[in-house]
Structure formats: C-alpha cells, structure tokens
Enzyme design. Structure first.
Site, PDB file in Angstrom:
ATOM      1  N   HIS A 415     121.127 -13.045  50.096  1.00 45.89           N
ATOM      2  CA  HIS A 415     121.485 -13.658  51.372  1.00 45.89           C
ATOM      3  C   HIS A 415     120.256 -14.094  52.168  1.00 45.89           C
ATOM      4  O   HIS A 415     120.205 -15.208  52.702  1.00 45.89           O
ATOM      5  CB  HIS A 415     122.320 -12.681  52.210  1.00 45.89           C
ATOM      6  N   ARG A 505      96.388 -24.266  30.590  1.00 45.14           N
ATOM      7  CA  ARG A 505      95.670 -23.095  30.072  1.00 45.14           C
ATOM      8  C   ARG A 505      96.639 -21.975  29.709  1.00 45.14           C
ATOM      9  O   ARG A 505      97.539 -21.655  30.481  1.00 45.14           O
ATOM     10  CB  ARG A 505      94.679 -22.574  31.118  1.00 45.14           C
ATOM     11  N   ARG A 580      95.903 -26.037  25.820  1.00 44.70           N
ATOM     12  CA  ARG A 580      94.714 -25.516  25.144  1.00 44.70           C
ATOM     13  C   ARG A 580      95.005 -24.116  24.622  1.00 44.70           C
ATOM     14  O   ARG A 580      95.486 -23.260  25.366  1.00 44.70           O
ATOM     15  CB  ARG A 580      93.527 -25.478  26.116  1.00 44.70           C
ATOM     16  N   GLY A 700      84.993 -30.936  28.343  1.00 45.99           N
ATOM     17  CA  GLY A 700      84.887 -29.769  29.219  1.00 45.99           C
ATOM     18  C   GLY A 700      83.513 -29.792  29.866  1.00 45.99           C
ATOM     19  O   GLY A 700      82.551 -29.257  29.299  1.00 45.99           O
ATOM     20  N   SER A 701      83.422 -30.435  31.007  1.00 45.34           N
ATOM     21  CA  SER A 701      82.093 -30.702  31.588  1.00 45.34           C
ATOM     22  C   SER A 701      81.377 -29.425  32.028  1.00 45.34           C
ATOM     23  O   SER A 701      80.145 -29.391  32.081  1.00 45.34           O
ATOM     24  CB  SER A 701      82.213 -31.673  32.768  1.00 45.34           C
ATOM     25  N   ASN A 702      82.096 -28.363  32.317  1.00 46.82           N
ATOM     26  CA  ASN A 702      81.448 -27.109  32.728  1.00 46.82           C
ATOM     27  C   ASN A 702      80.583 -26.547  31.593  1.00 46.82           C
ATOM     28  O   ASN A 702      79.383 -26.304  31.757  1.00 46.82           O
ATOM     29  CB  ASN A 702      82.503 -26.055  33.112  1.00 46.82           C
ATOM     30  N   ASP A 703      81.200 -26.341  30.432  1.00 50.51           N
ATOM     31  CA  ASP A 703      80.465 -25.786  29.296  1.00 50.51           C
ATOM     32  C   ASP A 703      79.436 -26.775  28.748  1.00 50.51           C
ATOM     33  O   ASP A 703      78.337 -26.380  28.338  1.00 50.51           O
ATOM     34  CB  ASP A 703      81.433 -25.370  28.186  1.00 50.51           C
ATOM     35  N   CYS A 750      88.435 -32.698  31.631  1.00 52.94           N
ATOM     36  CA  CYS A 750      89.239 -31.691  32.321  1.00 52.94           C
ATOM     37  C   CYS A 750      88.384 -30.611  32.982  1.00 52.94           C
ATOM     38  O   CYS A 750      88.896 -29.571  33.375  1.00 52.94           O
ATOM     39  CB  CYS A 750      90.234 -31.050  31.358  1.00 52.94           C
TER      40      CYS A 750
END
Length: 790
Positions: A415, A505, A580, A700-703, A750
């Site tokens: 409710h 992910r 992924r 994967g631009s970070n790694d 990404c």
C-alpha cells in the site's frame, strides 16, 4: 439504466458511471476477453441507480451535505469527526425490500452453478475509481469469504458505508471529486480458492521507471490481501514482452520473497492468518508456466484497453486454474506525458542510517515522525517524514502531507508503495528496523534516486538535480552507447538518447547479486566435505546462506548472471548490448565468498591473472563455462539475441584464437558477435591480426593509457601522469580506429575519458570515431557538446 443489479455478462467498459471502474472492467473482460482464453470469475454488481435510490429513500443526501459543509481535510480530528458522523447515518439506513430481493436473486443464480452457500468476494467499486488519474487503491472496503444471503446483504451495506471512510473522503477531496456525485457499486464475485493456492498482482509496465517492455508479477501463497498490507515480501517476476510474443520463455528475473505468513479462509467467514510451512517459504509460489500464462494475459488486457494495467490475479488451489479478478489502469506512468529526463547527484559520503526498497526516484527530507499505529495519526504534521511499520488505506489522510515515507515492512506493490507513487512522495519500504533506528524530530533525508536501493541519511543532505527536455536533444552521426554496470539502472537509462550498450559489466552482478566466487560454487560439495583438501565449514555455511533456495550452486550462478545480463539487454532491445566477460582482478575475486580458497596474492593484480589468460586456465575454465552458459540462457531461452560478448585483456594472438574457440565450445557460436577490448599496446600493434579473430574492438582507454605510459594507475603518487590526452595514447587510438574502419569492423570506446574529458571527445570526433560509450550521466551533455563542435 434503471436496474438495481446487473450480471457481469450485462456490463461493458462504457458502464463505468453505472457500476464503477472495477465492475465495468470485470464485465468488459468477461464479455470481450474470456473468449480469448482469459478466465474471470462470474458474478454481479449493484448499480449507481441503486445507490442513489437508497440515499433518496432514506433521505440521507441533505444530512450528508450538512455534515460535509464543515469538512477540513487538513485537520485530522475534523476529518475523523465528519467521517464518523457520515458513516453512522448511512449504516443506520435500511435497504428496500426490492433491492434486497434483487441481490438475493442474483446470488441464487451463482448458487445454481457453484452450490448452496457459495463463497463470494464482495468488493466496492466507486464511479470515480480505477481511473487513469486516480486509483483509490484499497480505499474502499472488500469482504472476502462471504457466504449466505444474510452475510451477503451485510457485506453490501458495509461496502456502501465505506464510501464515507476517513481515508476515502480525504483522497476524494484531494483529487477534486464531488462527494455527492460519486456513487458506489458493489461487485459480488465467486471466490477463487487461492487460500490453498496463490495470488498476487501484475503490472504491464515497470512500476518504478515506467519502462513499457516488461510485465511485473508479484506472487504469494494464500489470498492476495497480504501483499497490499505489506506483511510479507512477495516473489517477484519480470517477463519481457517482445520476446514473450515470439514464444520465448522470457522470465528475465525471478526473486524469491519472504513468505512466512498467508491468509486462508476462516470457517466463520472472512480470513485468518496462518504460517507458511518452512519448506514452502524456500520455493516460488508460482511455476514458470503460470508466470508465462499470466504475462500473456496481461499483454492481451493491456492491448485491449490500450493503456498499461494494474491487475489482480488468483490461482485456485483446488482446480489449478488461474483467474483475473480485477484490472484497472496503471495510474502513475500512464498519465505521464512529459519528455523530461531527471538526473540526481547526492553529495554525501555519510553511511545510511537505514536502507530498503526505493519507490519512485525522488529525494525528500524533514523531521522524522515515528507513528506506531493509525490511532496516533493526528500527531503527524505536514512536511514531516512518516516512519511506521506499514501503512494501509487508513493512513492516506496523512501520507499526502508527508515529505517522505519510510516503513519497516512491505514490497514494491504494498500500500505505501502504491500510494507513494501516486502522490509523488519518495518512499522506502522493507527497511526492517526504521521504526527502531529513526527517532522523533530527527532531521533525515530519504534518497530514492539510486536505483532500487533506498537510503535514509542523518541530516539534510545536499543534492543537485538536472532536468533535460529529451525532445530538444539533437540527432548526431556518432553512435552514442552506454556503459551500464548495474541492472537496476538499465530501465531508466533506456529513456536516454542511445544506440545501445557499448559496455555491460558482469562485475557488479557477480559482486552484488551472486557474492560468491564462481569456483566456490562449482566446488561447493568439496568445500563442505570434511575429507576434502578445500573443506571449510565457515565458507560452506556462508555459501549456503547466500544461495539458500538453490540446491544446485552452479545453477545459482548461471541463473543470477543470466538474469542480471537480461535486465540490461531487455532495457535496450533490440539495440545491441555488448556484455564484457568478467574482468575481476585477483584481489577482487579474493574478496568474494570463498575467494581465498582459489586466489593467490599478486603484487600488481592489474597486470596479473585476468582476462583471457584466466578463462584459458584449466582451473578457472569451469567458471568461464558458467559465464558462457548464462549468456547463452539470456540469448536462447529469454530470446535476447541483441547480446554480443567481449573479451577483456587479451594479450596475444594465440590467446585470442584459443579463447574464441573456447567461447564457441561452451555454446556461444552461430550469430553471436565476439569483440575484444583493445587495452594493451600489443592489441594496437597487431590490430589487423586480432581483427582476423574478433568482430571488432572496443578501446579501454583507462588500461591502454596506463600500459602505454608504463604506470600503475592505482598508485596515487604518479596517477597524474595517466592522461588519455597524451599524444602517445591518442596516436594509438587513432591507429585502432583506422584499422577497424579499413576492415569494416566494429570500433568503439568505453573508457571513462569521453564521459569526463571534453577535449578528448573532440579528438575522437576529428578521428571520426564511429561509436562512443558513455556513463548515463554524461550522455546528454556529450551529445550537446558534439553537436556544437560538428
């Protein structure tokens, strides 16, 4: 129409003014939808003509108008006094002999079919009820397990009296209805023996986000009133409509509730509460075939009415048959005509005082008012946060004055949740202990903006709100896809301008929903076996607690991962969703339950046992096979063919060949697109050879940045060096774009950079990057920036 009583067979949707929303819908379904296979219990209804004739014969209208002339719904004491006086004069009035005989005659017709003393449900149906803009959910009375002529007449009278309940008067006034133009019809319907079966509610839309692609079914053992009262947490099922219509078994989510109590029929009439057997508490109250049948019925009903529906259903424990016992318009999202999208950012690092199930997507703050029972509602003041065990319709008069509502009990369709959505008040239900933790006059903030998890914080928390008009968001050539980590945000995020999901992910699903290391599930029997080398009593107990409804622990992993992926894929269907495979580092895997049995310590996990090499390792292969089985289930059982897969951290050409072969061996062959993350320099240098193996690359631009510049991005001392705008990094990315375009294969990015670095996004535009995947909060601002720089 001058009839006092009508059979449901004589009623259609157009008769709302004669028999109210509930009964007109029942008549419509019996006449139009029963021939299509939808079961609706038989019955009859008293008419609005009968109601007004009853008032006239007892000269009640002048008395009621005099009583209501002093009404002030903002004064709880006044409201209670007006309601009490109105109910008294109505309950003391008498039905005419003609009216009583018509009711008894209709009841005898039911007895001819179902036997002497047939049990019926007696439900109120007001002419202002179950409208798209006003549900009156649970406000008027219902009487169940009514048997015999005398008890039936008494129940009909009580229903008419309930038109003057405090909660109904307050709601009617707030919705702008004239108290003396609204009539009450009473529906009398053959009882479904759900007391020895199951029952629940079904929505043909997601109740929190308005996402139209799913049917949401809630189910409990016994009679369904216990769901609305919030006394138990129901089983929850989501069915995806587009693939259901293609005959897939598209139950994309099954959550086991806490069903320790149920209502059954009392020998004395009415209901009584009883305990659900322990073994039944650990099983679903509805089988897959019934879930799918109900969902198909829900879709048929929605198509007939051309508007999302809020449906009550019941399963007869004697015959095994399913029935629809009520259908009304969904009253929240059906009415929303807005093309705006709102984003909230809560600015706090505080730990929540309590957590529960969030209803709606707003934030409210104020002083807590803990009210243990409805008898004390006159202590509540406008703008306070209502904190209580659970609400029922008697609480409505103060719920509309609350800045937020927090309850100990309840689920998404109790409710408090239903009324909170309708009033636009943020609500958190099912906290378990809010009434114990929160104190009177304590300043609190109620946050319902973070998906399904509702949080209550001490004090007034700062937050920012951004509101976008989606109609004004321009079209651009560059594909804008989303990075989605949590299934809970997928439905809402789907309303953003997008071309699908560039990165879904698995890590969040495994960490938050599964919580157990996949190898610990695979080797569960050995972990609990005292003779095994990996025996661990403590871990075995933790696994058992986390997977209590599953004897097969491997199935638990596959089910939960498949459902998490399916929520994301269904939200964006039929657009592509790239999932992924798991990319936990060793230390992250070790943090899962049982992880310590299967993971070693690494000095730099970022460069260690992760990605493709992990999948190929003989010891980890069984876990990777379970991942592949989950994706296969989402694609082939649920019908979500829009799912593609992606391999992270693939160091060598040999790894790429072997892992692709393994993916196909584990059942993901045929038309499944298999991409790779481009995040190592080797992936760039040998891009052409990797593209011989895979269907495309997602950068994967970070790694890639940390490995190109030779740094550990987790090292705060040198973190400032890691910048995707570095010429060495941009040169690598430019090469990948050219290689993919030359081969006419997928190319996207990404990493976080496009979401946070406008200059980097401009670089991608200059290089004609085909697809950019962004966090949801960066989508609209990035589109506007791209349009400006075209």
């Amino acid at each position: 129409m001058k009839k006092l009583v009508l059979s449901f067979n004589e009623i259609k949707k157009k008769d709302l003014n004669i028999v109210g929303g509930k009964n007109s819908s029942l008549g419509e379904m019996i006449n139009i939808l029963s021939p299509k296979g939808i079961n609706v219990p038989k019955g009859f209804a008293t008419t609005s003509y009968a109601y007004f004739k009853f008032l006239e014969e007892n000269k009640l209208m002048p008395q009621l108008k005099k009583i209501f002339s002093k009404l002030d719904i903002d004064d709880v004491d006044n409201l209670q006094k007006v309601g009490r006086q109105a109910r008294k004069i109505v309950s003391q009035a008498s039905f005419s002999d003609e009216f009583e005989q018509e009711i008894i005659k209709a009841y005898k017709e039911l007895e001819k079919e179902y036997g002497k003393g047939t049990e019926v449900a007696v439900r109120s149906s007001a002419t202002a009820e179950d409208l798209p803009g006003a549900s009156f959910a649970g406000l008027h009375e219902t009487y169940l397990n009514v048997s015999g002529e005398k008890e039936l007449l008494l129940a009909v009278k009580k229903c008419i009296v309930s038109l003057f309940g405090d909660r109904v008067i307050s709601y009617r006034e707030s919705q702008g209805f004239d108290h003396f133009e609204v009539a009450l019809s009473v529906g009398v319907q053959k009882m479904v023996r759900s007391d020895i079966g199951s029952s629940g509610v079904m929505f043909t839309i997601d109740t929190e986000t308005g996402f139209p692609g799913v049917v949401l079914i809630n189910s409990i053992f016994g009679i369904g009133e216990m769901i609305v009262q919030g006394k138990v947490t129901p089983d929850e099922f989501y069915v995806f409509k587009p693939t259901l219509e293609k005959n897939y078994k598209s139950i994309i989510l099954k959550n086991l509730g806490k069903k320790n109590k149920k209502y059954i029929l009392s020998p004395k009439g009415g209901l009584k509460e009883t305990t659900v057997a322990a073994k039944d508490q650990l099983r679903f109250s509805l089988g897959d075939d019934d879930i799918l049948k109900l969902a198909k019925w829900g879709v048929l009903i929605e198509k007939h009415y051309k508007i999302p529906q809020d449906i009550e259903w019941a399963k007869d424990g004697k015959t095994g048959e399913l029935f629809i016992v009520q259908s009304r318009p969904e009253t929240i999202h059906s009415e929303k005509k807005s093309h705006y999208y709102e984003e909230y950012k809560v600015e706090t690092s505080k730990k929540p005082l309590v957590e529960g199930i969030a209803v709606g997507d707003k934030i409210g703050s104020g002083k807590a008012k803990v009210i243990p029972s409805v008898s004390q509602i006159n202590k509540f003041k406008k703008g306070e946060v209502l904190v209580t065990k659970m609400t029922d319709p008697d609480w409505v008069s103060i719920m509309r004055m609350a800045s937020a509502i927090v309850t100990d009990e309840g689920g998404k369709v109790c409710h408090a949740a239903i009324i909170g959505r309708e009033l636009g008040v943020p609500v958190i239900v099912g906290t378990g202990d809010a009434t114990e933790v929160l104190k009177n006059n304590q300043e609190i903030t109620v946050d319902c903006t973070q998906g399904s998890r509702g949080r209550v914080f001490q004090g007034k928390i700062k937050y920012t709100t951004k509101r976008y008009d989606l109609k004004k968001v321009p079209k651009i050539k560059t594909k804008i896809m989303l990075n989605v980590g949590t299934p809970e945000v997928a439905f809402k995020s789907s309303f953003l301008p997008n071309d699908g999901v560039g990165l879904a992910r698995e890590e969040f699903i495994i960490a938050e929903k599964i919580k157990v290391h996949p190898l610990a599930l695979y080797h569960y029997k050995e972990i609990k076996n005292p003779k095994s080398k990996i025996f661990n009593k403590k871990i075995a107990k933790e696994i058992e607690e986390a997977t209590i409804e599953h004897k097969d622990k491997k199935e638990f992993f596959v089910k939960e991962l498949a459902e998490g992926v399916a929520q994301i894929a269904s939200a964006f269907y039929p657009k592509e969703v790239i999932v992924r495979f798991s990319d936990f580092k060793t230390n992250e895997y070790k943090n899962l339950i049982g992880g310590e049995l299967f993971e070693n310590d690494e000095s730099n996990p970022m460069l260690g046992f992760r990605g493709a090499c992990r999948y190929l390792d003989e010891s980890f292969k069984p876990a990777f096979e379970m991942e592949c089985q989950a994706i296969k289930r989402a694609r082939e059982v649920f019908g979500l063919k829009n799912i593609s897969v992606m391999v992270p951290f693939c160091r060598t050409i040999d790894e790429g060949k072997r892992v692709k072969k393994l993916i196909k061996k584990f059942g993901l062959g045929g038309d499944v697109k298999i991409y790779m993350m481009c995040e190592l320099p080797s992936n760039v240098v040998l891009a052409d050879q990797f593209l011989d193996i895979f269907d495309g690359m997602s950068i994967g631009s970070n790694d890639l940045t940390q490995l190109m510049l030779g740094l550990d991005r987790d090292n705060a001392h040198i973190a400032h060096i890691g910048d995707e705008r570095d010429p060495a990094v941009t040169e690598m990315i430019a090469q990948v774009i050219k290689a993919c375009k030359k081969r006419k294969k997928y190319c996207g990015i990404c990493g976080d950079a496009p979401s946070s670095l406008p200059e980097f996004t401009k670089f991608l535009l200059r290089e004609d990057m085909p697809s950019i995947s962004l966090s949801p909060d960066a989508v609209i601002k990035t589109i506007l920036m791209i349009k400006k720089n075209l």
